[in-house]
Structures are given as structure tokens and as C-alpha cells.
Design a protein around this motif. Sequence first.
Motif, PDB file in Angstrom:
ATOM      1  N   GLU A 386       0.846  -1.201   0.000  1.00 34.98           N
ATOM      2  CA  GLU A 386       0.000   0.000   0.000  1.00 34.98           C
ATOM      3  C   GLU A 386       0.883   1.253   0.000  1.00 34.98           C
ATOM      4  N   PRO A 387       1.380   1.663  -1.144  1.00 39.32           N
ATOM      5  CA  PRO A 387       2.298   2.814  -1.188  1.00 39.32           C
ATOM      6  C   PRO A 387       1.661   4.109  -0.699  1.00 39.32           C
ATOM      7  N   LYS A 388       0.368   4.286  -0.954  1.00 39.27           N
ATOM      8  CA  LYS A 388      -0.281   5.526  -0.517  1.00 39.27           C
ATOM      9  C   LYS A 388      -0.375   5.594   1.004  1.00 39.27           C
ATOM     10  N   ARG A 389      -0.733   4.491   1.600  1.00 40.06           N
ATOM     11  CA  ARG A 389      -0.860   4.440   3.055  1.00 40.06           C
ATOM     12  C   ARG A 389       0.497   4.643   3.738  1.00 40.06           C
ATOM     13  N   HIS A 390       1.551   4.104   3.142  1.00 36.49           N
ATOM     14  CA  HIS A 390       2.879   4.160   3.765  1.00 36.49           C
ATOM     15  C   HIS A 390       3.727   5.311   3.215  1.00 36.49           C
ATOM     16  N   HIS A 391       3.096   6.279   2.569  1.00 40.33           N
ATOM     17  CA  HIS A 391       3.838   7.322   1.861  1.00 40.33           C
ATOM     18  C   HIS A 391       4.867   8.015   2.761  1.00 40.33           C
ATOM     19  N   GLU A 392       4.460   8.460   3.913  1.00 40.41           N
ATOM     20  CA  GLU A 392       5.370   9.213   4.788  1.00 40.41           C
ATOM     21  C   GLU A 392       6.513   8.332   5.280  1.00 40.41           C
ATOM     22  N   GLU A 393       6.227   7.107   5.659  1.00 41.87           N
ATOM     23  CA  GLU A 393       7.278   6.207   6.148  1.00 41.87           C
ATOM     24  C   GLU A 393       8.259   5.851   5.036  1.00 41.87           C
ATOM     25  N   ILE A 394       7.746   5.671   3.821  1.00 48.12           N
ATOM     26  CA  ILE A 394       8.630   5.370   2.683  1.00 48.12           C
ATOM     27  C   ILE A 394       9.609   6.514   2.462  1.00 48.12           C
ATOM     28  N   THR A 395       9.115   7.738   2.484  1.00 48.30           N
ATOM     29  CA  THR A 395       9.969   8.907   2.286  1.00 48.30           C
ATOM     30  C   THR A 395      11.050   8.984   3.370  1.00 48.30           C
ATOM     31  N   LEU A 396      10.669   8.787   4.630  1.00 44.71           N
ATOM     32  CA  LEU A 396      11.637   8.838   5.733  1.00 44.71           C
ATOM     33  C   LEU A 396      12.669   7.716   5.619  1.00 44.71           C
ATOM     34  N   THR A 397      12.232   6.547   5.176  1.00 45.87           N
ATOM     35  CA  THR A 397      13.147   5.409   5.060  1.00 45.87           C
ATOM     36  C   THR A 397      14.181   5.635   3.969  1.00 45.87           C
ATOM     37  N   PHE A 398      13.773   6.262   2.873  1.00 46.09           N
ATOM     38  CA  PHE A 398      14.739   6.616   1.832  1.00 46.09           C
ATOM     39  C   PHE A 398      15.822   7.538   2.396  1.00 46.09           C
ATOM     40  N   GLY A 399      15.424   8.502   3.197  1.00 54.77           N
ATOM     41  CA  GLY A 399      16.386   9.411   3.806  1.00 54.77           C
ATOM     42  C   GLY A 399      17.341   8.691   4.737  1.00 54.77           C
ATOM     43  N   LYS A 400      16.829   7.727   5.489  1.00 56.92           N
ATOM     44  CA  LYS A 400      17.677   6.960   6.398  1.00 56.92           C
ATOM     45  C   LYS A 400      18.671   6.105   5.622  1.00 56.92           C
TER      46      LYS A 400
END
Length: 568
Positions: A386-400
Motif C-alpha cells: 500500500e504505497p499511498k498508506r505508507h507514503h510518509e514512512e517510505i519517504t523517511l526510510t529513503f532518507g535513512k
Amino acid sequence: MHGRLKVRSSEEQEEAQRREKAEKVRVYRELSGKIYAKRSAGDLDDEALMLTRSMLSDNPDIGTLWNYRREILEAKIPTLSEDAATELCSRELSLLEYCLRVNPKSYGAWLHRQWVLEHTPRPDWKKEKALCNLFLNYDERNFHCWDYRRHVISKAGIPPQEEFDFTYEKIAANFSNYSAWHYRSSLLPKLHPLPNKEGGVTEEALLKEYELVQNAFFTDPSDQSAWLYHRWLLGKVDKPLALSCVLFKRTPKPLIYIVFNQPVKVTSSQPICVTVGETPVTSSVSSDWPEPLWECPIPDDVIGTADETTIMVKYDELEAPVVIKTDQQQAWWVGGVETMLFSSVLTAATSSVMQAELDSCRELLQLEPENKWCLLTLLLLMQALEPKRHHEEITLTFGKLAAIDPYRQSYYNDLLSRFRIEHTLSEVLQSFSDTSYSLDLSNKGLTRLYHTEHMLLFRTVSLSTNRLTSLQGIGQLKCIWRLELDGNQLEGLPGELAELVELRELSLRNNHIAEVSALECLRGSQLEVLNVEGNPVCELADTATRLVDMLPNLRELDSKLTKNHLSS
């Protein structure tokens, strides 16, 4: 002092080693001189076999000598009886086995062994399989032996299931055996093929593999082999082919653009079929290279003068209609955002397994918070589910990820760019209509463009305030009228920009363009408005003059450049 061994000094040891090395060099040069002289003379005799045998026994990596031995064997084998030829090849195989014990990763020795087996009258491929087992017991990750083994298995007629079980044995002994994982990936589609999809794997088989690979990366989270195999498994999730968009344009010449949700091949055996009204149009487009966007010309006399004409596009079992009216210059059909399939189409069983893996990854990250493979897998699973549901976490994980693995920062930035483009396109295209032709991708931190084929219908696109150094794929924005590229890191424009025949306004403020020649692809275009303010090229005295000469339809240039050039 009598009876005691004399301990050599370091100087004596070095001198002895020097003399020993010098003697080896002398013998090597003398022997190689004889061998190359015989080869130059065309001697294909037993003495040449003896001399090359002596050198290769010490150093199996001299490819020229293996080539020379092949020349000799090629000359001898046809002149011998079957038994004599078999004996000659048997001696050659014994030499090769000895050489492989000297260096089990000798390219030349493995290749020569394959050649000998191909030319021996009675090859024993099952014996070769046993030899492969022996060498893989010495080093289970010897990819030279794994490669040779695949050839042996194909000749010996060993069932794929037997080899599949063998890979499991090797993986169970050492989860870090990348060669075994790779071999397993080649066998899985053969054992569990998905009907009507080349290279596909059945869901049941995939679910079993997920369980196996999960055990592997929980046993050794830092080893990349299992993580890479898991990533391959995620890529095998079936994504049904669909038509995403069809666009018909009357001018400057009748054309129809067809967009698929994934790259497809168009060939004479599987063409794109176009029917205008009741008239079929023969499509000449074809390529063995898969593409997501295809362009088909339509003859002028086919469209006709009817008030309304239906154009039907078919590919395989897919079809889409476009209805064009007499007073319209273009018409389009959109299949809906779900046809673009930015995320995977998952069954309930696969979703359940992936959700369990997602939970397991979160659990593992509590123990290994900086494990990049676990973080990357977490990203892939969230995007698949569910990319839409996890949008914020995905963005933060890329930064990490970029922070803990700085050497691959550019790679993660590119992946994040793709994710942000997919997210924006999904939202915009859900409400796309005749009145919404704008796409805003500004201030997204983009480092690369993705899915430009799905931007086909947009008239205004903003890519400002990003980190773009390239515009690869920009030529697919066939309807673009205004393009904003301010605040990027562009040093020039690609040639494909010349394909955008409807482009009238282009803003390039605050980039790194230093020469007018970097804008050469715009020459002769219909561009009416151009802004290059804030680029080094503005410092050149003749920039405005050259741009005006280059662009005959230009009516507005950045004010700093046009005071003395356009006011008159």
C-alpha cells in the motif's frame, strides 16, 4: 657448535629467494620460447603437448597454451580410432583435473574442459557432475564451477527438480551462497511456470520461496545473497498488461499514440492493430526492443469527414476506443490510474505473506536498525502493498538509507524520485479531465525522470526546484505547451526536446547553462517564450542575439537579455 643447524640471516634468505626466482624465470622463458617457436612453425606433435603440459601444471591461467593444445587435439583426434581418441581425451581430462586443483577458478581450464568433453567420442557427463560436486564441496561459491555445472546438467539430461533440490542443499549449508540462489532463480520458472507469461512463476511456488528466503535473512541479516533473491521474487509478482492511454492528434499530421502500463514488443506476429471507422490501418511500427509508448501514423484520407469517427486500437487481447469529432484537433482515451500499476496487483494469499514479511522486517530492524538490506526490503514491501498508506514512512526510510549508505546515495535518490513521481501521477490522474491539463512536480527533490509516457496528455508541466541533471524521456510529453525547469542543475538540453512540436513556452531560470550551443536543439522550433535568467550563459555579450536568430517565432525573452534586441 657442531651438530647445530645454521640459521640463515635475512640477507642470505633474500639472496636464496632471488636465485630461486631467477632460475624459475630462466626456465619459464626457455620453455615458453620453445613452445611459441613450435606453434609459429605449425608443429602439432606430442612434444608440444608435453611442453605445454609442463607449463600449465604450474600455471593453468595461460590461455594461449590451452588454445595451442586445442589446435593439436583438433588435428589428432580425427586421425585416431575411437578407443585411441578416448584415451587421448582421458589424459587431457586428467591434466585438467590436476590444473583445477592448482587453481579451481581458472577460466581457461574450465573452458578447455568443456571443449574436451564436447570432442571426446564417449563423454561421461554424469562423472562430470560428480566432479562438480567435489569442487563445490571445496568451495560452494565457485561461480566458474556453477557455470560449468549448468552445461554439464544440460548434456547429462538431469531433471530440473533434482538440481533444484541440490540448490536447497547448498543454501541450507551456507545461506551466503549467491551462486546457488542464482541457479535456483533460473530453475524456478521451469518447474513452476505461469501460463501465458514467459518467465513467470506460480503463486504457490513463490509463497514457498518467500518462506525459505525469510529464514535465510533472519539467520544472517548482513549477507546480501538472500536479500537479492528476495528482491527477485518481488519482481516476479504478476502485473497484467493493460492499455493506459490512447491519444489521436490531427496536426501536424494524423498520429495515434498508444501507452501501455509496461514495456511491450510490437512485431509482425504481434502488431498494434488500428481501425478507423470500418477501415483497418496497416501499422508499420515494430521493434524487438520493448517500449511503453508507441506512435502509429494514420493516412490522411482514412479519417474522412463524418461528424464523429471511432478509432479502435487493439494489441493482443487489449482494445481501446477513441472518438474524434470533426471540429476536434485531438481526442483521447484514458484507462484509469489502476491500469498504470505503479504498485503490484496482489492476491489475498500473497498480500498476507508480504504483510507478514513486512512485520518481520520491522521486528528485525529493532535488532539491526542500520541494516541497509532490511531497510531496502522494507521499502519494496511497503510499495508493493500500500504505497499511498505508507507514503510518509517510505519517504523517511529513503532518507535513512541515504544517510547510512552514502556511497549509494544517488541510487536511493533516484528510487525516491520514482516513488514521488508515481505518487503524484496517481493522485493527479484520478481526477484527470478535459479542464485539468497541468502537472506539478516542482520541489520534489527529483534527481531523475520516470514514467514520462504517462505524462503524455499534460499541457503544462512544472519540474522546477529539483536536482535534475538530465531530461531523459522528456520527448514523450507530446502535448506539452509550457515546460518549467527553473532551479535545477541542467547544463544543456537533450535532442529529444526537439520532438515536442507543440512546446511554446520554456523556462530555464537558475540552471548551469553556460553556452548558447547547449540550447541548439531548440533551433527552428515554434518556441515563443524563453527564460534563461540566472544561467552563466547570460554573461555572454551575444546570447540574446544568437537566441533570437535561433528561434524565429520568439516573442518574449528574459528582460535582461532583450532590452537592446527585441525593443527595436
